[in-house]
Scaffold this motif. Structure first.
Motif, PDB file in Angstrom:
ATOM      1  N   ALA A   1       0.830  -1.207   0.000  1.00 56.17           N
ATOM      2  CA  ALA A   1       0.000   0.000   0.000  1.00 56.17           C
ATOM      3  C   ALA A   1       0.863   1.254   0.000  1.00 56.17           C
ATOM      4  CB  ALA A   1      -0.921  -0.004   1.222  1.00 56.17           C
ATOM      5  N   LEU A   2       1.969   1.192   0.752  1.00 58.95           N
ATOM      6  CA  LEU A   2       2.877   2.332   0.843  1.00 58.95           C
ATOM      7  C   LEU A   2       3.551   2.612  -0.491  1.00 58.95           C
ATOM      8  CD1 LEU A   2       3.703   4.078   3.311  1.00 58.95           C
ATOM      9  CD2 LEU A   2       5.766   2.710   3.445  1.00 58.95           C
ATOM     10  N   ARG A   3       3.896   1.555  -1.206  1.00 63.41           N
ATOM     11  CA  ARG A   3       4.628   1.712  -2.460  1.00 63.41           C
ATOM     12  C   ARG A   3       3.706   1.970  -3.656  1.00 63.41           C
ATOM     13  NH1 ARG A   3       7.513  -3.007  -5.884  1.00 63.41           N
ATOM     14  NH2 ARG A   3       8.773  -1.737  -7.253  1.00 63.41           N
ATOM     15  N   GLU A   4       2.639   1.174  -3.765  1.00 67.76           N
ATOM     16  CA  GLU A   4       1.784   1.244  -4.941  1.00 67.76           C
ATOM     17  C   GLU A   4       0.547   2.114  -4.730  1.00 67.76           C
ATOM     18  OE1 GLU A   4       0.843  -2.720  -6.114  1.00 67.76           O
ATOM     19  OE2 GLU A   4       2.938  -3.359  -6.185  1.00 67.76           O
ATOM     20  N   GLY A   5       0.156   2.311  -3.460  1.00 65.99           N
ATOM     21  CA  GLY A   5      -1.033   3.100  -3.172  1.00 65.99           C
ATOM     22  C   GLY A   5      -2.299   2.254  -3.181  1.00 65.99           C
ATOM     23  N   LEU A   6      -3.387   2.860  -2.749  1.00 67.12           N
ATOM     24  CA  LEU A   6      -4.682   2.202  -2.693  1.00 67.12           C
ATOM     25  C   LEU A   6      -5.657   2.869  -3.650  1.00 67.12           C
ATOM     26  CD1 LEU A   6      -5.227   1.903   1.175  1.00 67.12           C
ATOM     27  CD2 LEU A   6      -4.303   0.174  -0.352  1.00 67.12           C
ATOM     28  N   LYS A   7      -6.573   2.070  -4.177  1.00 69.79           N
ATOM     29  CA  LYS A   7      -7.692   2.607  -4.948  1.00 69.79           C
ATOM     30  C   LYS A   7      -8.910   2.613  -4.034  1.00 69.79           C
ATOM     31  CE  LYS A   7      -6.186   1.033  -9.526  1.00 69.79           C
ATOM     32  NZ  LYS A   7      -6.543   0.183 -10.704  1.00 69.79           N
ATOM     33  N   VAL A   8      -9.417   3.798  -3.744  1.00 69.05           N
ATOM     34  CA  VAL A   8     -10.558   3.950  -2.847  1.00 69.05           C
ATOM     35  C   VAL A   8     -11.702   4.593  -3.619  1.00 69.05           C
ATOM     36  CG1 VAL A   8     -11.418   5.006  -0.727  1.00 69.05           C
ATOM     37  CG2 VAL A   8      -9.067   4.149  -0.831  1.00 69.05           C
ATOM     38  N   THR A   9     -12.863   3.957  -3.594  1.00 66.95           N
ATOM     39  CA  THR A   9     -14.033   4.448  -4.326  1.00 66.95           C
ATOM     40  C   THR A   9     -15.120   4.877  -3.355  1.00 66.95           C
ATOM     41  OG1 THR A   9     -13.599   3.035  -6.238  1.00 66.95           O
ATOM     42  CG2 THR A   9     -15.844   3.830  -5.975  1.00 66.95           C
ATOM     43  N   LEU A  10     -15.660   6.090  -3.555  1.00 67.62           N
ATOM     44  CA  LEU A  10     -16.805   6.571  -2.799  1.00 67.62           C
ATOM     45  C   LEU A  10     -18.062   6.177  -3.566  1.00 67.62           C
ATOM     46  CD1 LEU A  10     -15.611  10.182  -1.853  1.00 67.62           C
ATOM     47  CD2 LEU A  10     -15.148   8.026  -0.682  1.00 67.62           C
ATOM     48  N   ALA A  11     -18.974   5.460  -2.904  1.00 72.07           N
ATOM     49  CA  ALA A  11     -20.189   4.985  -3.573  1.00 72.07           C
ATOM     50  C   ALA A  11     -21.405   5.269  -2.699  1.00 72.07           C
ATOM     51  CB  ALA A  11     -20.089   3.490  -3.864  1.00 72.07           C
ATOM     52  N   GLY A  12     -22.547   5.317  -3.325  1.00 78.91           N
ATOM     53  CA  GLY A  12     -23.787   5.555  -2.590  1.00 78.91           C
ATOM     54  C   GLY A  12     -24.877   6.002  -3.545  1.00 78.91           C
ATOM     55  N   ARG A  13     -26.091   6.136  -3.027  1.00 75.26           N
ATOM     56  CA  ARG A  13     -27.174   6.634  -3.868  1.00 75.26           C
ATOM     57  C   ARG A  13     -26.997   8.140  -4.080  1.00 75.26           C
ATOM     58  NH1 ARG A  13     -30.907   9.271  -0.755  1.00 75.26           N
ATOM     59  NH2 ARG A  13     -30.827   8.821   1.492  1.00 75.26           N
ATOM     60  N   PRO A  14     -27.735   8.746  -4.986  1.00 78.40           N
ATOM     61  CA  PRO A  14     -27.604  10.193  -5.231  1.00 78.40           C
ATOM     62  C   PRO A  14     -27.940  11.020  -3.989  1.00 78.40           C
ATOM     63  CG  PRO A  14     -28.776   9.141  -7.046  1.00 78.40           C
ATOM     64  CD  PRO A  14     -28.644   8.110  -5.966  1.00 78.40           C
ATOM     65  N   ASN A  15     -27.271  12.170  -3.882  1.00 82.66           N
ATOM     66  CA  ASN A  15     -27.546  13.185  -2.868  1.00 82.66           C
ATOM     67  C   ASN A  15     -27.234  12.783  -1.432  1.00 82.66           C
ATOM     68  OD1 ASN A  15     -28.292  15.211  -4.612  1.00 82.66           O
ATOM     69  ND2 ASN A  15     -30.251  15.622  -3.604  1.00 82.66           N
ATOM     70  N   VAL A  16     -26.317  11.840  -1.237  1.00 82.75           N
ATOM     71  CA  VAL A  16     -25.898  11.516   0.130  1.00 82.75           C
ATOM     72  C   VAL A  16     -24.642  12.296   0.518  1.00 82.75           C
ATOM     73  CG1 VAL A  16     -26.951   9.231   0.153  1.00 82.75           C
ATOM     74  CG2 VAL A  16     -24.596   9.487  -0.668  1.00 82.75           C
ATOM     75  N   GLY A  17     -24.054  13.001  -0.440  1.00 73.33           N
ATOM     76  CA  GLY A  17     -22.887  13.835  -0.137  1.00 73.33           C
ATOM     77  C   GLY A  17     -21.563  13.244  -0.546  1.00 73.33           C
ATOM     78  N   LYS A  18     -21.579  12.337  -1.527  1.00 74.43           N
ATOM     79  CA  LYS A  18     -20.309  11.719  -1.970  1.00 74.43           C
ATOM     80  C   LYS A  18     -19.336  12.767  -2.482  1.00 74.43           C
ATOM     81  CE  LYS A  18     -22.201   9.093  -5.034  1.00 74.43           C
ATOM     82  NZ  LYS A  18     -23.575   9.603  -4.794  1.00 74.43           N
ATOM     83  N   SER A  19     -19.795  13.648  -3.348  1.00 71.23           N
ATOM     84  CA  SER A  19     -18.910  14.656  -3.941  1.00 71.23           C
ATOM     85  C   SER A  19     -18.411  15.645  -2.896  1.00 71.23           C
ATOM     86  CB  SER A  19     -19.634  15.405  -5.075  1.00 71.23           C
ATOM     87  OG  SER A  19     -19.934  14.517  -6.132  1.00 71.23           O
ATOM     88  N   SER A  20     -19.264  15.951  -1.900  1.00 76.20           N
ATOM     89  CA  SER A  20     -18.843  16.859  -0.831  1.00 76.20           C
ATOM     90  C   SER A  20     -17.741  16.227   0.015  1.00 76.20           C
ATOM     91  CB  SER A  20     -20.041  17.230   0.054  1.00 76.20           C
ATOM     92  OG  SER A  20     -21.018  17.916  -0.695  1.00 76.20           O
ATOM     93  N   VAL A  21     -17.907  14.931   0.329  1.00 79.77           N
ATOM     94  CA  VAL A  21     -16.856  14.222   1.072  1.00 79.77           C
ATOM     95  C   VAL A  21     -15.582  14.144   0.237  1.00 79.77           C
ATOM     96  CG1 VAL A  21     -16.197  11.977   2.050  1.00 79.77           C
ATOM     97  CG2 VAL A  21     -18.496  12.881   2.444  1.00 79.77           C
ATOM     98  N   PHE A  22     -15.732  13.867  -1.049  1.00 81.99           N
ATOM     99  CA  PHE A  22     -14.589  13.801  -1.972  1.00 81.99           C
ATOM    100  C   PHE A  22     -13.819  15.120  -1.961  1.00 81.99           C
ATOM    101  CE2 PHE A  22     -12.923  14.543  -6.291  1.00 81.99           C
ATOM    102  CZ  PHE A  22     -12.142  13.413  -6.473  1.00 81.99           C
ATOM    103  N   ASN A  23     -14.524  16.234  -2.126  1.00 85.15           N
ATOM    104  CA  ASN A  23     -13.877  17.551  -2.139  1.00 85.15           C
ATOM    105  C   ASN A  23     -13.172  17.838  -0.821  1.00 85.15           C
ATOM    106  OD1 ASN A  23     -14.714  18.102  -4.744  1.00 85.15           O
ATOM    107  ND2 ASN A  23     -16.507  19.288  -4.114  1.00 85.15           N
ATOM    108  N   LYS A  24     -13.806  17.449   0.289  1.00 90.57           N
ATOM    109  CA  LYS A  24     -13.223  17.716   1.606  1.00 90.57           C
ATOM    110  C   LYS A  24     -11.947  16.896   1.805  1.00 90.57           C
ATOM    111  CE  LYS A  24     -14.540  20.423   5.024  1.00 90.57           C
ATOM    112  NZ  LYS A  24     -15.017  21.807   4.802  1.00 90.57           N
ATOM    113  N   LEU A  25     -11.954  15.651   1.347  1.00 89.77           N
ATOM    114  CA  LEU A  25     -10.776  14.795   1.510  1.00 89.77           C
ATOM    115  C   LEU A  25      -9.595  15.271   0.681  1.00 89.77           C
ATOM    116  CD1 LEU A  25     -12.379  11.227   1.602  1.00 89.77           C
ATOM    117  CD2 LEU A  25     -11.124  12.334   3.452  1.00 89.77           C
TER     118      LEU A  25
END
Length: 451
Positions: free
Chosen positions: A211-235
């Protein structure tokens, strides 16, 4: 051995470009480049010299350094020319050096020569590549530790103990007609257990190391309007994704690379999962499912201020077999009664967050890493970061376990020794003591030219 030449700095325009020569003709070629056959540079001292074209015109004024064998990076005579960083000038010097007898170096050939000439072992050579490719401070620290030889030091007790056991069994095979006494067998089994422990403990660090060398692939998922994009922007700390109150604003996946706890993370914001209203949204939902399938960790985001919808439960259930975290967003608005009771019915880890205030985002980052098995990279020791090393450690462990089983079943020393010699060979391949030229060629092909 022929003489090789390459640009040691990154290609393109820069203030300084370094050209490196290594091999028996290095000093002779340098004298021809500066058109001074009596030039005798003092090793490890910098001289200012003019590089002359074949027609006698000056090409550049460069700082030149000479490193006499074996006191050089490669263990051979080496020359470095620090020229002005114009691609035209650097190309001209490279062309001149080749006309004077140097060959353009292959990828990683300087480091390969250093390895073959005993200046470093193979694991240290690979650490140079990892150090160049490091994307976080933590990854650079691990590469530096390996470059200093910590992996070799960590393996040495296991190799020494294994050689001692092999010598003991070889002697018994040669000079003792009867089977080994039970007490000696028990001692050997105990010693092999100690070797297995060293090997297994090193191999167990690979999840964090990879994980340290290659990194992780992390996906934010959910139904519409739960705030995925807002959490994404904040992170990521930037308003990268468009955020509105309109359901289905995000129509396509968006990815950014960030660092969480020293681990490189490719974070992906996705379109909300629901029954699509048009073909464009349908494609977006399909890409969401693909991003989930390709990820190391899925963060399922739900709206904590409302009851769980059927779509929420469907998404959560669909990630049960994956590494996942449930982020209960909008906790600043208060928590819907019985929401957590519904979530506790699954096996998922839950974290309360607020994309509006930033509350809980540090806990979400920690939960993502904990779900994968990664830990605080600054608090751990040496990690196995290379899949080649991990594979060889696992092979060595399996060979040792096979020999232990043979011993406990009173098999002959010849059978026991097969596994022990195999394990010793696998450990030797990590540091290059028993690595074939074909494998070396494959490893060094992943290096930069000029390194």
């Amino acid at each position: 051995m022929d003489t090789i030449v390459a640009l040691a700095t990154a290609p393109g325009r820069s203030a300084i470009g370094v050209i490196r020569l290594s091999g028996p003709q290095s000093l002779e070629i340098l004298r021809s480049l500066v058109q001074d056959q009596h030039f005798t540079p003092e090793p490890r001292r910098i001289s200012l010299k003019q590089v002359i074209r074949e027609i006698g015109e000056p090409l550049d004024v460069a700082l030149v350094s000479y490193f006499e064998n074996p006191q050089s990076f490669t263990g051979e005579d080496m020359v470095e020319l620090s020229c002005h960083g114009s691609p035209i000038i650097l190309r001209g010097v490279l062309d001149l050096a080749q006309k004077l007898g140097a060959r353009l170096a292959e990828a990683g050939e300087f480091t390969l020569r250093a390895c073959k000439n005993g200046k470093m072992n193979l694991s240290q050579a690979e650490a140079i590549r990892d150090l160049i490719n490091a994307r976080t401070d933590a990854a650079a620290i691990q590469a530096t530790r390996q470059l200093k030889g910590e992996l070799s030091v960590a393996l040495q007790p296991a190799k020494e103990k294994l050689i001692e056991i092999i010598v003991r069994l070889e002697s018994a095979l040669e000079f003792v007609e009867d089977d080994l006494p039970r007490v000696q067998v028990d001692q050997i089994v105990k010693s092999l257990g100690e070797v297995i422990s060293i090997v297994a403990n090193l191999a167990a660090t690979f999840a964090t190391g990879r994980a340290l060398r290659e990194g992780l692939k992390v996906t934010l998922a959910g139904r519409p309007n739960v705030g995925k994009s807002s959490v994404f922007n904040k992170l990521i700390g930037v308003n990268r994704a468009i955020v509105t109150e309109i359901a289905g604003t995000t129509r396509d996946s968006i990815s950014e690379t960030i660092s969480l706890g020293g681990i490189p993370v490719s974070l992906t914001d996705t379109a909300g999962i629901r029954v699509a209203g048009d073909r464009i949204e349908e494609i977006g939902v399909e890409r969401t499912h693909q991003a989930i399938a390709d990820s190391d960790v899925v963060v399922v985001i739900v709206d904590g201020s409302t009851k769980l919808f059927a779509e929420d439960l469907e998404i959560i259930n669909g990630t049960q077999r994956l590494r996942h975290v449930v982020a209960i967003n909008k906790c600043d608005l208060g928590l819907e009664p019985n929401l957590e009771d519904q979530l506790r019915q699954g096996s998922q880890m839950t974290v309360h967050v607020s994309a509006l205030t930033g509350e809980g985002l540090d806990k979400l980052a920690a939960a993502i890493l904990a779900t994968f098995g990664a830990v605080d990279s600054d608090a751990v020791g040496l990690l196995i970061t290379d899949s080649r090393h991990y594979d060889l450690l696992r092979r060595a462990e399996a060979s040792l376990a096979s020999s232990v089983e043979s011993l406990t079943q009173a098999s002959s020393e010849e059978i026991v020794l097969v596994g022990l010699h195999g394990a010793l060979q696998f450990l030797g391949e990590i540091t290059g003591e028993t690595t074939t030229d074909d494998i070396l060629g494959e490893i060094f092909s992943t290096f930069c030219i000029g390194k």
